[in-house]
Design a protein around this motif. Structure first.
Motif, PDB file in Angstrom:
ATOM      1  N   ASN A  17       0.862  -1.182   0.000  1.00  0.00           N
ATOM      2  CA  ASN A  17       0.000   0.000   0.000  1.00  0.00           C
ATOM      3  C   ASN A  17       0.896   1.229   0.000  1.00  0.00           C
ATOM      4  OD1 ASN A  17      -2.423  -1.421   0.191  1.00  0.00           O
ATOM      5  ND2 ASN A  17      -2.191  -1.628   2.391  1.00  0.00           N
ATOM      6  N   ASP A  18       0.546   2.211  -0.808  1.00  0.00           N
ATOM      7  CA  ASP A  18       1.331   3.443  -0.872  1.00  0.00           C
ATOM      8  C   ASP A  18       0.470   4.532  -1.496  1.00  0.00           C
ATOM      9  OD1 ASP A  18       3.462   5.103  -0.527  1.00  0.00           O
ATOM     10  OD2 ASP A  18       4.719   4.200  -2.066  1.00  0.00           O
ATOM     11  N   LEU A  19       0.960   5.759  -1.429  1.00  0.00           N
ATOM     12  CA  LEU A  19       0.247   6.869  -2.041  1.00  0.00           C
ATOM     13  C   LEU A  19       0.442   6.837  -3.553  1.00  0.00           C
ATOM     14  CD1 LEU A  19       1.044   9.784   0.408  1.00  0.00           C
ATOM     15  CD2 LEU A  19      -1.092   8.540   0.178  1.00  0.00           C
ATOM     16  N   GLY A  20      -0.609   7.185  -4.270  1.00  0.00           N
ATOM     17  CA  GLY A  20      -0.553   7.238  -5.722  1.00  0.00           C
ATOM     18  C   GLY A  20      -1.608   8.198  -6.233  1.00  0.00           C
ATOM     19  N   TRP A  21      -1.429   8.668  -7.452  1.00  0.00           N
ATOM     20  CA  TRP A  21      -2.364   9.625  -8.050  1.00  0.00           C
ATOM     21  C   TRP A  21      -3.627   8.891  -8.485  1.00  0.00           C
ATOM     22  CZ3 TRP A  21      -3.151  14.616  -8.152  1.00  0.00           C
ATOM     23  CH2 TRP A  21      -4.058  15.150  -9.083  1.00  0.00           C
ATOM     24  N   CYS A  22      -4.774   9.357  -8.010  1.00  0.00           N
ATOM     25  CA  CYS A  22      -6.057   8.770  -8.393  1.00  0.00           C
ATOM     26  C   CYS A  22      -6.699   9.664  -9.443  1.00  0.00           C
ATOM     27  CB  CYS A  22      -6.976   8.637  -7.177  1.00  0.00           C
ATOM     28  SG  CYS A  22      -8.584   7.947  -7.596  1.00  0.00           S
ATOM     29  N   PRO A  23      -6.860   9.170 -10.686  1.00  0.00           N
ATOM     30  CA  PRO A  23      -7.463   9.993 -11.725  1.00  0.00           C
ATOM     31  C   PRO A  23      -8.945  10.277 -11.472  1.00  0.00           C
ATOM     32  CG  PRO A  23      -6.943   7.812 -12.578  1.00  0.00           C
ATOM     33  CD  PRO A  23      -6.419   7.883 -11.189  1.00  0.00           C
ATOM     34  N   ALA A  24      -9.620   9.439 -10.744  1.00  0.00           N
ATOM     35  CA  ALA A  24     -11.042   9.660 -10.466  1.00  0.00           C
ATOM     36  C   ALA A  24     -11.245  10.794  -9.461  1.00  0.00           C
ATOM     37  CB  ALA A  24     -11.684   8.382  -9.939  1.00  0.00           C
ATOM     38  N   GLU A  25     -10.367  10.865  -8.459  1.00  0.00           N
ATOM     39  CA  GLU A  25     -10.506  11.896  -7.427  1.00  0.00           C
ATOM     40  C   GLU A  25      -9.622  13.115  -7.679  1.00  0.00           C
ATOM     41  OE1 GLU A  25     -10.503  10.674  -3.440  1.00  0.00           O
ATOM     42  OE2 GLU A  25     -11.737   8.924  -3.820  1.00  0.00           O
ATOM     43  N   GLN A  26      -8.725  13.009  -8.649  1.00  0.00           N
ATOM     44  CA  GLN A  26      -7.819  14.108  -9.010  1.00  0.00           C
ATOM     45  C   GLN A  26      -6.954  14.552  -7.824  1.00  0.00           C
ATOM     46  OE1 GLN A  26      -7.472  15.437 -12.212  1.00  0.00           O
ATOM     47  NE2 GLN A  26      -8.755  13.678 -12.724  1.00  0.00           N
ATOM     48  N   ARG A  27      -6.478  13.571  -7.055  1.00  0.00           N
ATOM     49  CA  ARG A  27      -5.575  13.870  -5.936  1.00  0.00           C
ATOM     50  C   ARG A  27      -4.846  12.585  -5.556  1.00  0.00           C
ATOM     51  NH1 ARG A  27      -8.056  12.817  -0.552  1.00  0.00           N
ATOM     52  NH2 ARG A  27     -10.033  11.771  -0.946  1.00  0.00           N
ATOM     53  N   GLU A  28      -3.821  12.715  -4.698  1.00  0.00           N
ATOM     54  CA  GLU A  28      -3.102  11.541  -4.222  1.00  0.00           C
ATOM     55  C   GLU A  28      -3.886  10.887  -3.096  1.00  0.00           C
ATOM     56  OE1 GLU A  28       0.914  12.035  -3.027  1.00  0.00           O
ATOM     57  OE2 GLU A  28       1.642  12.010  -5.073  1.00  0.00           O
ATOM     58  N   THR A  29      -4.071   9.580  -3.215  1.00  0.00           N
ATOM     59  CA  THR A  29      -4.757   8.805  -2.187  1.00  0.00           C
ATOM     60  C   THR A  29      -3.988   7.514  -1.946  1.00  0.00           C
ATOM     61  OG1 THR A  29      -6.153   7.733  -3.841  1.00  0.00           O
ATOM     62  CG2 THR A  29      -7.055   9.696  -2.759  1.00  0.00           C
ATOM     63  N   LEU A  30      -4.383   6.800  -0.914  1.00  0.00           N
ATOM     64  CA  LEU A  30      -3.759   5.515  -0.608  1.00  0.00           C
ATOM     65  C   LEU A  30      -4.228   4.474  -1.618  1.00  0.00           C
ATOM     66  CD1 LEU A  30      -1.922   4.130   1.464  1.00  0.00           C
ATOM     67  CD2 LEU A  30      -3.979   3.465   2.700  1.00  0.00           C
ATOM     68  N   HIS A  31      -3.269   3.724  -2.183  1.00  0.00           N
ATOM     69  CA  HIS A  31      -3.557   2.713  -3.189  1.00  0.00           C
ATOM     70  C   HIS A  31      -2.971   1.373  -2.772  1.00  0.00           C
ATOM     71  CE1 HIS A  31      -4.443   6.102  -5.802  1.00  0.00           C
ATOM     72  NE2 HIS A  31      -4.929   5.258  -6.683  1.00  0.00           N
ATOM     73  N   ALA A  32      -3.612   0.296  -3.221  1.00  0.00           N
ATOM     74  CA  ALA A  32      -3.061  -1.049  -3.111  1.00  0.00           C
ATOM     75  C   ALA A  32      -2.419  -1.365  -4.456  1.00  0.00           C
ATOM     76  CB  ALA A  32      -4.155  -2.057  -2.798  1.00  0.00           C
ATOM     77  N   PHE A  33      -1.112  -1.536  -4.470  1.00  0.00           N
ATOM     78  CA  PHE A  33      -0.399  -1.874  -5.699  1.00  0.00           C
ATOM     79  C   PHE A  33      -0.443  -3.386  -5.872  1.00  0.00           C
ATOM     80  CE2 PHE A  33       0.974   2.323  -4.834  1.00  0.00           C
ATOM     81  CZ  PHE A  33       1.261   2.875  -6.064  1.00  0.00           C
ATOM     82  N   LEU A  34      -0.887  -3.846  -7.042  1.00  0.00           N
ATOM     83  CA  LEU A  34      -1.138  -5.261  -7.276  1.00  0.00           C
ATOM     84  C   LEU A  34       0.060  -5.955  -7.901  1.00  0.00           C
ATOM     85  CD1 LEU A  34      -4.723  -4.846  -8.744  1.00  0.00           C
ATOM     86  CD2 LEU A  34      -4.063  -5.229  -6.375  1.00  0.00           C
ATOM     87  N   ARG A  35       0.231  -7.203  -7.549  1.00  0.00           N
ATOM     88  CA  ARG A  35       1.324  -8.026  -8.075  1.00  0.00           C
ATOM     89  C   ARG A  35       1.171  -8.248  -9.576  1.00  0.00           C
ATOM     90  NH1 ARG A  35       3.253 -12.466  -4.427  1.00  0.00           N
ATOM     91  NH2 ARG A  35       1.556 -11.566  -3.276  1.00  0.00           N
ATOM     92  N   THR A  36      -0.077  -8.315 -10.046  1.00  0.00           N
ATOM     93  CA  THR A  36      -0.342  -8.583 -11.462  1.00  0.00           C
ATOM     94  C   THR A  36      -0.275  -7.337 -12.331  1.00  0.00           C
ATOM     95  OG1 THR A  36      -2.691  -8.334 -11.020  1.00  0.00           O
ATOM     96  CG2 THR A  36      -1.801 -10.562 -10.939  1.00  0.00           C
ATOM     97  N   GLY A  37      -0.038  -6.199 -11.730  1.00  0.00           N
ATOM     98  CA  GLY A  37       0.019  -4.942 -12.464  1.00  0.00           C
ATOM     99  C   GLY A  37      -1.200  -4.104 -12.167  1.00  0.00           C
ATOM    100  N   GLY A  38      -1.002  -2.821 -12.016  1.00  0.00           N
ATOM    101  CA  GLY A  38      -2.099  -1.922 -11.711  1.00  0.00           C
ATOM    102  C   GLY A  38      -2.163  -1.602 -10.232  1.00  0.00           C
ATOM    103  N   ARG A  39      -3.065  -0.697  -9.906  1.00  0.00           N
ATOM    104  CA  ARG A  39      -3.268  -0.327  -8.513  1.00  0.00           C
ATOM    105  C   ARG A  39      -4.731   0.034  -8.310  1.00  0.00           C
ATOM    106  NH1 ARG A  39      -0.333   4.395 -10.590  1.00  0.00           N
ATOM    107  NH2 ARG A  39      -1.745   6.164 -10.499  1.00  0.00           N
ATOM    108  N   VAL A  40      -5.205  -0.103  -7.071  1.00  0.00           N
ATOM    109  CA  VAL A  40      -6.599   0.159  -6.739  1.00  0.00           C
ATOM    110  C   VAL A  40      -6.631   1.203  -5.632  1.00  0.00           C
ATOM    111  CG1 VAL A  40      -8.746  -0.840  -5.874  1.00  0.00           C
ATOM    112  CG2 VAL A  40      -7.253  -2.191  -7.340  1.00  0.00           C
TER     113      VAL A  40
END
Length: 86
Positions: free
Chosen positions: A40-63
């Motif tokens: 888990n780390d901070l990342g840019w969320c295009p839906a909210e237009q700000r940095e939020t906490l994200h779960a980075f996935l092993r298969t690629g991508g983040r939520v």
């Protein structure tokens, strides 16, 4: 009563000829454990237009943990290249 049936009743009473199936119980914590989230780390969320906490996935991508928006990107590597970032 026939002798063979009497013997069966002694060995397996009430007609239970097969052993009972024993089902393995799995704790809820094990079932709810994320299998593909690496970190888990901070990342840019295009839906909210700000940095939020994200779960980075092993298969690629983040939520995003706030809005559950999934952003696709290449799978993360466990270690960077010796010369720096790729």
């Amino acid at each position: 009563m026939k002798p063979l049936r009497a013997l069966r009743q002694i060995v397996a009473p009430a007609g239970r000829h097969r052993p009972r199936r024993v089902e393995e119980t799995v704790p809820v914590a094990v079932l709810m454990r994320p299998e593909e989230a690496m970190v888990n780390d901070l990342g840019w969320c295009p839906a909210e237009q700000r940095e939020t906490l994200h779960a980075f996935l092993r298969t690629g991508g983040r939520v995003c943990w706030t809005c559950r928006w999934k952003t696709d990107h290449d799978p993360l590597k466990s270690a960077s290249a010796p010369g720096g970032a790729e």
